[in-house]
Design a protein around this motif. Sequence first.
Motif, PDB file in Angstrom:
ATOM      1  N   PRO A 192     -22.535   1.187 -23.190  1.00  0.00           N
ATOM      2  CA  PRO A 192     -21.908   0.088 -22.438  1.00  0.00           C
ATOM      3  C   PRO A 192     -20.503  -0.213 -22.939  1.00  0.00           C
ATOM      4  O   PRO A 192     -20.251  -0.278 -24.148  1.00  0.00           O
ATOM      5  CB  PRO A 192     -22.861  -1.082 -22.714  1.00  0.00           C
ATOM      6  CG  PRO A 192     -24.191  -0.448 -22.909  1.00  0.00           C
ATOM      7  CD  PRO A 192     -23.890   0.829 -23.654  1.00  0.00           C
ATOM      8  N   GLY A 193     -19.588  -0.390 -21.999  1.00  0.00           N
ATOM      9  CA  GLY A 193     -18.204  -0.690 -22.345  1.00  0.00           C
ATOM     10  C   GLY A 193     -17.336   0.534 -22.546  1.00  0.00           C
ATOM     11  O   GLY A 193     -16.108   0.433 -22.604  1.00  0.00           O
ATOM     12  N   MET A 194     -17.951   1.709 -22.649  1.00  0.00           N
ATOM     13  CA  MET A 194     -17.196   2.942 -22.844  1.00  0.00           C
ATOM     14  C   MET A 194     -16.800   3.549 -21.507  1.00  0.00           C
ATOM     15  O   MET A 194     -17.566   3.516 -20.553  1.00  0.00           O
ATOM     16  CB  MET A 194     -18.025   3.980 -23.607  1.00  0.00           C
ATOM     17  CG  MET A 194     -18.280   3.667 -25.060  1.00  0.00           C
ATOM     18  SD  MET A 194     -19.306   4.947 -25.855  1.00  0.00           S
ATOM     19  CE  MET A 194     -18.162   6.335 -25.858  1.00  0.00           C
ATOM     20  N   THR A 195     -15.608   4.065 -21.454  1.00  0.00           N
ATOM     21  CA  THR A 195     -15.197   4.866 -20.310  1.00  0.00           C
ATOM     22  C   THR A 195     -15.418   6.328 -20.669  1.00  0.00           C
ATOM     23  O   THR A 195     -15.681   6.673 -21.823  1.00  0.00           O
ATOM     24  CB  THR A 195     -13.711   4.653 -19.974  1.00  0.00           C
ATOM     25  OG1 THR A 195     -12.915   5.178 -21.057  1.00  0.00           O
ATOM     26  CG2 THR A 195     -13.402   3.178 -19.780  1.00  0.00           C
ATOM     27  N   ARG A 196     -15.295   7.192 -19.664  1.00  0.00           N
ATOM     28  CA  ARG A 196     -15.421   8.623 -19.957  1.00  0.00           C
ATOM     29  C   ARG A 196     -14.314   9.078 -20.908  1.00  0.00           C
ATOM     30  O   ARG A 196     -14.507   9.970 -21.722  1.00  0.00           O
ATOM     31  CB  ARG A 196     -15.397   9.431 -18.657  1.00  0.00           C
ATOM     32  CG  ARG A 196     -16.674   9.297 -17.834  1.00  0.00           C
ATOM     33  CD  ARG A 196     -16.589  10.107 -16.549  1.00  0.00           C
ATOM     34  NE  ARG A 196     -17.848  10.106 -15.810  1.00  0.00           N
ATOM     35  CZ  ARG A 196     -18.227   9.169 -14.975  1.00  0.00           C
ATOM     36  NH1 ARG A 196     -17.440   8.130 -14.773  1.00  0.00           N
ATOM     37  NH2 ARG A 196     -19.378   9.239 -14.327  1.00  0.00           N
ATOM     38  N   ASP A 197     -13.149   8.451 -20.814  1.00  0.00           N
ATOM     39  CA  ASP A 197     -12.058   8.815 -21.709  1.00  0.00           C
ATOM     40  C   ASP A 197     -12.362   8.451 -23.158  1.00  0.00           C
ATOM     41  O   ASP A 197     -11.865   9.094 -24.091  1.00  0.00           O
ATOM     42  CB  ASP A 197     -10.752   8.136 -21.269  1.00  0.00           C
ATOM     43  CG  ASP A 197     -10.089   8.856 -20.109  1.00  0.00           C
ATOM     44  OD1 ASP A 197     -10.445  10.029 -19.869  1.00  0.00           O
ATOM     45  OD2 ASP A 197      -9.220   8.265 -19.455  1.00  0.00           O
ATOM     46  N   ASP A 198     -13.197   7.421 -23.350  1.00  0.00           N
ATOM     47  CA  ASP A 198     -13.577   7.048 -24.716  1.00  0.00           C
ATOM     48  C   ASP A 198     -14.359   8.159 -25.406  1.00  0.00           C
ATOM     49  O   ASP A 198     -14.422   8.224 -26.636  1.00  0.00           O
ATOM     50  CB  ASP A 198     -14.424   5.766 -24.706  1.00  0.00           C
ATOM     51  CG  ASP A 198     -13.625   4.543 -24.299  1.00  0.00           C
ATOM     52  OD1 ASP A 198     -12.401   4.540 -24.519  1.00  0.00           O
ATOM     53  OD2 ASP A 198     -14.218   3.590 -23.754  1.00  0.00           O
ATOM     54  N   LEU A 199     -14.971   9.010 -24.604  1.00  0.00           N
ATOM     55  CA  LEU A 199     -15.762  10.113 -25.147  1.00  0.00           C
ATOM     56  C   LEU A 199     -14.885  11.286 -25.578  1.00  0.00           C
ATOM     57  O   LEU A 199     -15.367  12.228 -26.215  1.00  0.00           O
ATOM     58  CB  LEU A 199     -16.744  10.626 -24.087  1.00  0.00           C
ATOM     59  CG  LEU A 199     -17.758   9.634 -23.521  1.00  0.00           C
ATOM     60  CD1 LEU A 199     -18.556  10.311 -22.415  1.00  0.00           C
ATOM     61  CD2 LEU A 199     -18.670   9.119 -24.594  1.00  0.00           C
ATOM     62  N   PHE A 200     -13.621  11.215 -25.232  1.00  0.00           N
ATOM     63  CA  PHE A 200     -12.766  12.393 -25.326  1.00  0.00           C
ATOM     64  C   PHE A 200     -12.713  12.995 -26.717  1.00  0.00           C
ATOM     65  O   PHE A 200     -12.924  14.207 -26.889  1.00  0.00           O
ATOM     66  CB  PHE A 200     -11.354  12.065 -24.849  1.00  0.00           C
ATOM     67  CG  PHE A 200     -10.424  13.245 -24.889  1.00  0.00           C
ATOM     68  CD1 PHE A 200     -10.412  14.154 -23.846  1.00  0.00           C
ATOM     69  CD2 PHE A 200      -9.595  13.471 -25.974  1.00  0.00           C
ATOM     70  CE1 PHE A 200      -9.573  15.264 -23.875  1.00  0.00           C
ATOM     71  CE2 PHE A 200      -8.760  14.575 -26.015  1.00  0.00           C
ATOM     72  CZ  PHE A 200      -8.753  15.468 -24.962  1.00  0.00           C
ATOM     73  N   ASN A 201     -12.427  12.177 -27.712  1.00  0.00           N
ATOM     74  CA  ASN A 201     -12.198  12.724 -29.050  1.00  0.00           C
ATOM     75  C   ASN A 201     -13.385  13.509 -29.574  1.00  0.00           C
ATOM     76  O   ASN A 201     -13.227  14.526 -30.243  1.00  0.00           O
ATOM     77  CB  ASN A 201     -11.828  11.599 -30.021  1.00  0.00           C
ATOM     78  CG  ASN A 201     -10.444  11.045 -29.753  1.00  0.00           C
ATOM     79  OD1 ASN A 201      -9.585  11.750 -29.215  1.00  0.00           O
ATOM     80  ND2 ASN A 201     -10.235   9.791 -30.094  1.00  0.00           N
ATOM     81  N   THR A 202     -14.594  13.036 -29.290  1.00  0.00           N
ATOM     82  CA  THR A 202     -15.787  13.748 -29.743  1.00  0.00           C
ATOM     83  C   THR A 202     -16.084  14.958 -28.871  1.00  0.00           C
ATOM     84  O   THR A 202     -16.248  16.084 -29.367  1.00  0.00           O
ATOM     85  CB  THR A 202     -17.013  12.808 -29.738  1.00  0.00           C
ATOM     86  OG1 THR A 202     -16.773  11.736 -30.644  1.00  0.00           O
ATOM     87  CG2 THR A 202     -18.269  13.560 -30.155  1.00  0.00           C
ATOM     88  N   ASN A 203     -16.146  14.738 -27.575  1.00  0.00           N
ATOM     89  CA  ASN A 203     -16.586  15.806 -26.683  1.00  0.00           C
ATOM     90  C   ASN A 203     -15.560  16.917 -26.517  1.00  0.00           C
ATOM     91  O   ASN A 203     -15.921  18.067 -26.242  1.00  0.00           O
ATOM     92  CB  ASN A 203     -16.953  15.218 -25.315  1.00  0.00           C
ATOM     93  CG  ASN A 203     -18.267  14.458 -25.376  1.00  0.00           C
ATOM     94  OD1 ASN A 203     -18.915  14.413 -26.410  1.00  0.00           O
ATOM     95  ND2 ASN A 203     -18.662  13.853 -24.275  1.00  0.00           N
ATOM     96  N   ALA A 204     -14.282  16.598 -26.675  1.00  0.00           N
ATOM     97  CA  ALA A 204     -13.245  17.620 -26.521  1.00  0.00           C
ATOM     98  C   ALA A 204     -13.446  18.761 -27.514  1.00  0.00           C
ATOM     99  O   ALA A 204     -13.348  19.946 -27.164  1.00  0.00           O
ATOM    100  CB  ALA A 204     -11.853  17.000 -26.696  1.00  0.00           C
ATOM    101  N   SER A 205     -13.734  18.422 -28.761  1.00  0.00           N
ATOM    102  CA  SER A 205     -13.936  19.450 -29.786  1.00  0.00           C
ATOM    103  C   SER A 205     -15.193  20.267 -29.514  1.00  0.00           C
ATOM    104  O   SER A 205     -15.206  21.488 -29.697  1.00  0.00           O
ATOM    105  CB  SER A 205     -14.041  18.802 -31.171  1.00  0.00           C
ATOM    106  OG  SER A 205     -12.839  18.152 -31.513  1.00  0.00           O
ATOM    107  N   ILE A 206     -16.251  19.587 -29.071  1.00  0.00           N
ATOM    108  CA  ILE A 206     -17.506  20.279 -28.766  1.00  0.00           C
ATOM    109  C   ILE A 206     -17.297  21.294 -27.654  1.00  0.00           C
ATOM    110  O   ILE A 206     -17.691  22.464 -27.763  1.00  0.00           O
ATOM    111  CB  ILE A 206     -18.595  19.259 -28.368  1.00  0.00           C
ATOM    112  CG1 ILE A 206     -18.958  18.374 -29.562  1.00  0.00           C
ATOM    113  CG2 ILE A 206     -19.829  19.974 -27.826  1.00  0.00           C
ATOM    114  CD1 ILE A 206     -19.854  17.203 -29.213  1.00  0.00           C
ATOM    115  N   VAL A 207     -16.663  20.856 -26.567  1.00  0.00           N
ATOM    116  CA  VAL A 207     -16.448  21.737 -25.419  1.00  0.00           C
ATOM    117  C   VAL A 207     -15.506  22.880 -25.767  1.00  0.00           C
ATOM    118  O   VAL A 207     -15.733  24.030 -25.379  1.00  0.00           O
ATOM    119  CB  VAL A 207     -15.916  20.935 -24.213  1.00  0.00           C
ATOM    120  CG1 VAL A 207     -15.503  21.868 -23.084  1.00  0.00           C
ATOM    121  CG2 VAL A 207     -16.980  19.956 -23.719  1.00  0.00           C
TER     122      VAL A 207
END
Length: 340
Positions: free
Chosen positions: A106-121
């Motif tokens: 809650p409160g997170m946008t998809r962009d908030d996920l960027f730093n973590t998910n960018a490296s994974i992808v």
Amino acid sequence: MFAARAVFAAGQRRAFSASARNLSKVTVLGAAGGIGQPLSLLLKMNPRVTELALYDIRGGPGVAADVSHVNTKSTVTGYEPTPEGLASALKGSDVVVIPAGVPRKPGMTRDDLFNTNASIVRDLAKAAAESCPEANLLIIANPVNSTVPICAEVFKARGVYNPKRLFGVTTLDVVRASRFVSEIKGTDPKDENITVVGGHSGVTIVPLFSQSKHPDLSSNDKLVNRVQFGGDEVVKAKDGAGSATLSMAMAGARMTDAVLRAAQGEKGVVEPSFIDSPLYKDQGIDFFASKVELGPNGVEKIFPVGDVDAAEEKLLEACLVDLKKNIAKGVSFVAANPAK
């Protein structure tokens, strides 16, 4: 140019081989997650999938053992979370689906996920580029508007980029739109063909109700907002326990099925997808979601946006502003943090 031709020719050979054998290996990267588990189950139930490879940083073999008991003909293998395990999961794959990453809270946008998910992808894309560069790559990991460009840059760096085989999965946006419209109109969702273009987050999601059987709905701001921010509705309802996993798994399974149907020779397979697109390249926007006709080699035809009304024109203008930033963010990430 020679490298590009070689990749294209190899892709043609692979498409013919898969079609001739009518065999399809599908790899799920992130198979033990909230999306990955139901997605793996749905793929196990798909008769077009003959081999299912499941990988995750933890729990992959366990999910594979569980799913393997489902009484369909396909084989299921879970791979250990090692570089060798990842390479084996990917080798010979026809379709790679990537739902890996952390979910929204809650409160997170998809962009908030960027730093973590960018490296994974980035790292998973590197492995795919090395082990199965000719596979169709379906990206679910958010933010899709940025993770798809990340994959493109990784493949380009290794000289194996084929824009026809890279897809951002936006199927859930049209699934939601058809469902929400059916609730208002009292119709069957399967009879509602709603075009959704742009990207896969917030204002970049643009439903084109003027092109549907219900053009009056384009002025329904509440409905438009619900389509654009349907994911927030799920995140809030789950109260911190996750995001849209089951509906996203269904959408990912539908897109995978469409790619396989086209690869195996079915004509006229059309799905929406966020792809390397010419539609707005003149405005510096290299990726855009629209209806795409699929074929044995991936993207066969990209459909234009078509006629829109004044309200939708404004939505598109807002979409393009954000989309350009999202794409640039993914490209810049790889430039600053190249895959090793």
